[in-house]
Enzyme design. Structure first.
Site, short mmCIF file in Angstrom:
data_model
loop_
_atom_site.label_atom_id
_atom_site.label_comp_id
_atom_site.label_asym_id
_atom_site.label_seq_id
_atom_site.Cartn_x
_atom_site.Cartn_y
_atom_site.Cartn_z
N HIS A 75 27.00 -13.01 23.86
CA HIS A 75 28.13 -12.08 23.74
C HIS A 75 29.45 -12.79 24.04
CE1 HIS A 75 24.74 -9.31 24.32
NE2 HIS A 75 25.47 -8.42 23.68
N HIS B 79 15.32 -11.92 19.64
CA HIS B 79 16.47 -12.35 18.85
C HIS B 79 16.07 -13.65 18.16
CE1 HIS B 79 18.04 -9.97 22.25
NE2 HIS B 79 18.97 -9.58 21.41
N ASP C 254 22.67 -9.98 14.45
CA ASP C 254 23.11 -9.41 15.72
C ASP C 254 24.58 -9.00 15.52
OD1 ASP C 254 23.11 -8.57 18.35
OD2 ASP C 254 22.27 -10.43 19.15
N ARG D 105 14.55 -8.30 29.99
CA ARG D 105 14.32 -7.77 28.64
C ARG D 105 13.16 -8.47 27.94
NH1 ARG D 105 19.95 -8.52 25.92
NH2 ARG D 105 19.06 -7.21 24.25
#
Length: 973
Positions: free
Chosen positions: A224, A212, A298, A181
């Site tokens: 996560h 981020h 986020d 990414r």
């Protein structure tokens, strides 16, 4: 007690400015109207409605009734300001979104994670390359175009915010959540690509979100699942991680997403999430860096922050820290209750609330929600999967694929006649597209086995091995590593063979290799998509340049920025019509014409190819091998009897070669000069130019086979045997052998036959019987061997051959006729032409079998004036000499060997080709034509002679030339 302390220490200063530091393409000129609308809407909102604007909740397009009801309740009762969509399909999303927007007092902001396109979340939508792949692209305009195309897709689907680009600098190869990414490990590369992508996205009217913040690139923890720690100094973070954000802010970035990270050098409180830190969000991002756009958290359900405190308290803390939009709250009603309490006790002031809510409303104005329109679902899927997206996707991979090692210039592969190539697939995903594309260039054999020891034993007959590492392309987080066994196999074989390794995964896979010393060619293709596989194969064979650069360092001396440029070597590539100035919709009109030929029984099947400017842009098959219901469908590699096209792909190139290399032979040489036995004959003074221009008074043909039949019209026992022997050794067809001396008899018959009374253009096969004898005598080799070794093998014409029954399975050879007059059997794998059959299948005028792809190669060689695959086959002046009409004043359109366009109203073409064009047709229904002016090659393969050759409906109905005309009508520029 912990929560009270937590809330008390994150109160912060208020920022009321709405402007960005520099020009922003999303900021409209009517600033007064914007402010008026924002103020008007804000003033009509209740406190609860204002607080509701702060929340963006997740909605699934594949949601069940309970989930839909839940979202509707949040809209009606909590007045949420936005939705982030995840999973499902575009049409259902559009319909669902129209319903949700219709319920909302203030139209909602719609967001989505669409870093590489809507396909990151939705089926039936387009997938562009991942950021790591884009990071290998040097051309930033292409990256900007990728952002623009993704923005256009988002806008079409009613998406206002794309939570991208990811601007994390991936300095840790073991990063489990960023990796592919990221644009790379170098701050300049990441920044340049991120700014380009952002500009493209926002030029389409969709807001970009840098993420981020403050930087998730150097961690081995997935936020996560837990709270990652970034253990760098403030100076290092300012210099590396924050660098892209500074440049993007200068260039008008609309929003930032704050990550859940523990950054001790920026936030003194231990294990304190950055997404809740006033120091990081307000003091650093807003005050020091001057960012005044929207700030998203986020997802607040992620364990990196959710484990820190309870739902509601986390949301309040995030808002107090300086975030504007609270993304995917675990409990919106509870969070709103907490924020309302804080407002009522003045922990949150009206000014603070207005600051964020008005920023949100301003964003809604910028994306057009002041005049909201529902999403139109008509042609939606088509609009999200456009031709221009395919074109851009091809360009991106062509520019990304990176050659990092090219020892002894192994790439691109040259001298195909000296290569015996094996392909070995590594990994657990398909490499079939890669293999199929490799096979378009030359013979490539796949070695299949679960036993690596067995694979080694199978490689004795190969000098070059191509390895492809293929792993899932489903998403950027899939496994990419080599297995231990794969590394061992690669190491072992690279010590004994020339090896090219192509990895269709993220470049970090190369870290698994302790050494690449024995690997000559190393290619990084980044992803296992079909486009990546096709383009990589084309680079390996030199149809495309290699342009990419490594975005990250991968060990073995390969560093970010490395990449070896490799030029193309003029082999055919495979692309999209529009890239070479052809309208694909118009071009595909030829489908209907080809299908009509099949449907109306003009031919059982068709193999059709069009190439322009060195790129095959159309390759389609129609029908079957025969009209039988269970017959084989036509495939790309099926072989057709090309009949008289043999003249220009077998005899003619060898004649041109001889004329070039032998000063004593020219187009004006006579038959008596070439073949001494013709001295004193009635043909002694016929020149090569006259013969091959069909201007020599030679009879059109002689039915040699008729004289070998008995009174019952069956092959005579005087000439044939059903079994081979020393006397009967010319195989005419299955179980039918001709006397070995009969080809010499045929030569004598030709020499003795009378000439036509009048000198005029008259097409004749006889020159090629004669010249076959001359060529074979000149080289002391058979014609089939000569053309294979001098042309076909090095051109990569890997299926082109005489007598294909000796080399290929019958299922791959299209039958030509049910012969009821000579051989009395279905002719399949043996030449259809009787005269060629009587020469052991090897005629100068007929006998070659091929497919459309192979014929395109030799036609492209002619088009390129004798040059192909970095090899000079013939001189340009030789091509020009033979591609000239010498007797046009006599009504003869022919060149020397080549057929040419008609001189009058009828002829072999559509009448729309240039006079420089050339080609030939075949009795079996085949046809090929090349036009230097339009750089165009057209190949039509058919077996119109099956089951009977009597009626030529293809010719009568002008099928081949009608298709040719449609090709020319499709030319744009």
């Amino acid at each position: 007690m912990r929560n009270i302390l937590f809330l008390s220490i994150i109160f912060f200063s208020i920022h009321l400015s709405f402007s960005q530091n520099s020009a922003n393409p999303l900021v409209t000129k009517d600033a007064i109207a914007q402010q008026k609308w924002v103020d008007s809407v804000y003033n009509k909102l209740s406190l609860q409605e204002k607080i509701g604007q702060l929340f963006m909740v997740r909605a699934m397009t594949s949601a069940n009734t309970r989930d839909v009801t839940s979202i509707k309740n949040l809209i009606q009762n909590n007045h949420i300001g936005g939705i982030i969509y995840s999973k499902g399909g575009p049409v259902k999303l559009a319909k669902l979104n129209n319903t949700y927007q219709g319920m909302s007092k203030v139209p909602m902001l719609i967001g989505m994670d669409a870093e590489w396109g809507l396909s990151m979340r939705l089926d039936s939508t387009y997938a562009f390359p991942w950021n790591m792949t884009l990071g290998a692209v040097k051309n930033k305009q292409l990256v900007e175009q990728a952002g623009k195309h993704i923005g256009e897709h988002c806008k079409r689907l009613g998406i206002h915010f794309n939570f991208g680009p990811d601007v994390d600098i991936n300095t840790n190869p073991k990063n489990p959540i960023i990796g592919n990414r990221s644009f790379g490990e170098d701050r300049e590369t990441v920044t340049e690509h991120a700014v380009a992508f952002m500009k493209g996205l926002q030029s389409a009217g969709v807001m970009a979100t840098g993420k981020h913040f403050p930087g998730h690139g150097d961690t081995e923890t997935d936020s996560h699942k837990a709270l990652p720690t970034i253990n760098f100094s403030e100076k290092r973070i300012d210099s590396i991680e924050l660098y892209p954000y500074k440049q993007m802010i200068k260039n008008g970035m609309e929003s930032v997403m704050v990550a859940h990270l523990n950054v001790p050098s920026l936030e003194a409180r231990p294990d304190f999430p950055s997404s809740l830190s006033k120091t990081i969000i307000t003091d650093l991002l807003k005050d020091k860096m001057g960012f005044q756009g929207l700030i998203f958290t986020d997802a607040l359900e992620m364990k990196g922050v959710a484990n820190f405190s309870s739902p509601g308290d986390i949301d309040l803390a995030a808002f107090l820290a300086g975030n504007d939009i609270l993304l995917i709250s675990e409990d919106v009603p509870k969070a709103m209750e907490k924020i309302t309490e804080a407002y009522n006790d003045q922990t949150i002031t009206e000014a603070r609330l207005a600051y964020s809510v008005k920023k949100i409303l301003m964003s809604k104005y910028k994306v057009g929600l002041n005049h909201y329109k529902p999403i139109d679902t008509e042609n939606l899927v088509e609009d999200l999967n456009r031709l221009e997206d395919d074109i851009l996707n091809e360009e991106l991979f062509e520019n990304a694929i990176t050659v990092v090692k090219n020892e002894d210039d192994i790439l691109p592969l040259r001298d195909l006649d000296q290569k015996s190539i094996a392909y070995i697939k590594l990994g657990d995903d398909s490499g079939s597209t890669f293999l199929d594309e490799l096979k378009k260039y030359t013979k490539v054999h796949e070695i299949l086995s679960d036993s690596y020891e067995y694979i080694k034993t199978r490689l004795d007959n190969y000098n070059t091995v191509i390895f492809g590492l293929h792993r899932s392309n489903a998403n950027p987080w899939k496994s990419y590593e080599f297995t231990t066994e794969e590394v061992q196999l690669l190491d072992s074989i690279s010590k004994t063979h020339h090896v090219i390794l192509d990895v269709f995964v993220k470049p970090y896979a190369l870290l698994d290799l302790s050494s690449v010393d024995h690997i000559e060619g190393l290619v990084v293709s980044y992803q296992n998509s079909e486009v990546a596989q096709k383009k990589s194969a084309q680079i390996i064979f030199g149809a495309l340049e290699a342009k990419g650069q490594l975005p990250v360092s991968v060990g073995n001396g390969f560093h970010a920025g490395d990449g070896i440029s490799i030029n193309s070597i003029s082999r055919l590539g495979y692309s999209i019509p529009e890239r070479v100035g052809i309208d694909s919709k118009k071009l595909h009109k030829i489908d209907a014409v080809a299908q009509r030929a099949v449907d109306e029984h003009m031919t059982p099947g068709v193999q059709l190819l069009v190439a322009r400017r060195g790129q095959v842009i159309y390759s389609q098959n129609f029908g079957k091998h025969t009209y039988d219901a269970d017959s084989e469908p036509v495939k790309d590699n099926d072989l057709y009897d090309i009949a008289s096209i043999t003249k220009i792909v077998a005899s003619l190139p060898l004649i041109m070669e001889i004329v070039e290399q032998d000063d004593e032979i020219s187009i004006n040489s006579t038959l008596s000069d070439l073949i001494p036995t013709y001295v004193g004959s009635n043909k002694a003074n016929i020149t090569l130019k006259q013969m091959l221009s069909h201007y020599a008074r030679l009879k059109p043909w002689i039915p040699f086979y008729v004289a070998t039949l008995d009174s019952t019209k069956m092959p005579s026992n005087s000439y044939y045997s059903n079994a081979p022997s020393e006397l009967f050794n010319i195989k005419v067809s299955n179980n039918l052998y001709l006397k070995r001396d009969y080809p010499e008899t045929m030569q004598q018959i030709i020499m003795d036959t009378d000439l036509l009374k009048t000198l005029k253009y008259r097409y004749s096969d006889l020159p090629y019987y004669i010249l076959k004898k001359f060529i074979e005598t000149y080289y002391d080799r058979t014609l089939d061997h000569l053309v294979q070794t001098h042309f076909y093998e090095s051109l990569g014409m890997n299926v082109t051959t005489y007598n294909p029954y000796l080399k290929f399975p019958m299922k791959d050879i299209v039958p030509t006729e049910n012969d009821t007059y000579y051989r009395h059997q279905v002719v399949q794998g043996y030449v259809h032409d009787m005269g060629a059959a009587m020469q052991n299948g090897v005629g100068g005028h007929a006998g070659v079998f091929s497919n459309a792809n192979d014929i395109a190669k030799i036609m492209q060689m002619y088009l390129q004036k004798g040059f192909y695959g970095d090899k000079r086959y013939l001189k340009p002046e030789t091509i020009d000499m033979f591609n000239t009409t010498y007797y046009s004043s006599k009504g003869n359109r022919r060149g020397i060997g080549f057929d040419k366009p008609q001189l009058g109203t009828s002829g072999p073409t559509c009448g729309c080709v240039s006079m420089k064009s050339f080609g030939h047709s075949g009795f079996t229904g085949t046809y090929t034509w090349a036009d230097p002016d339009e750089e165009l090659v057209y190949v039509f393969m058919a077996n119109r002679t099956y089951p009977s050759a009597e009626i030529n409906m293809l010719l009568r109905e002008n099928i081949r030339t009608d298709i040719q005309e449609l090709i020319y009508e499709a030319i744009i520029n």
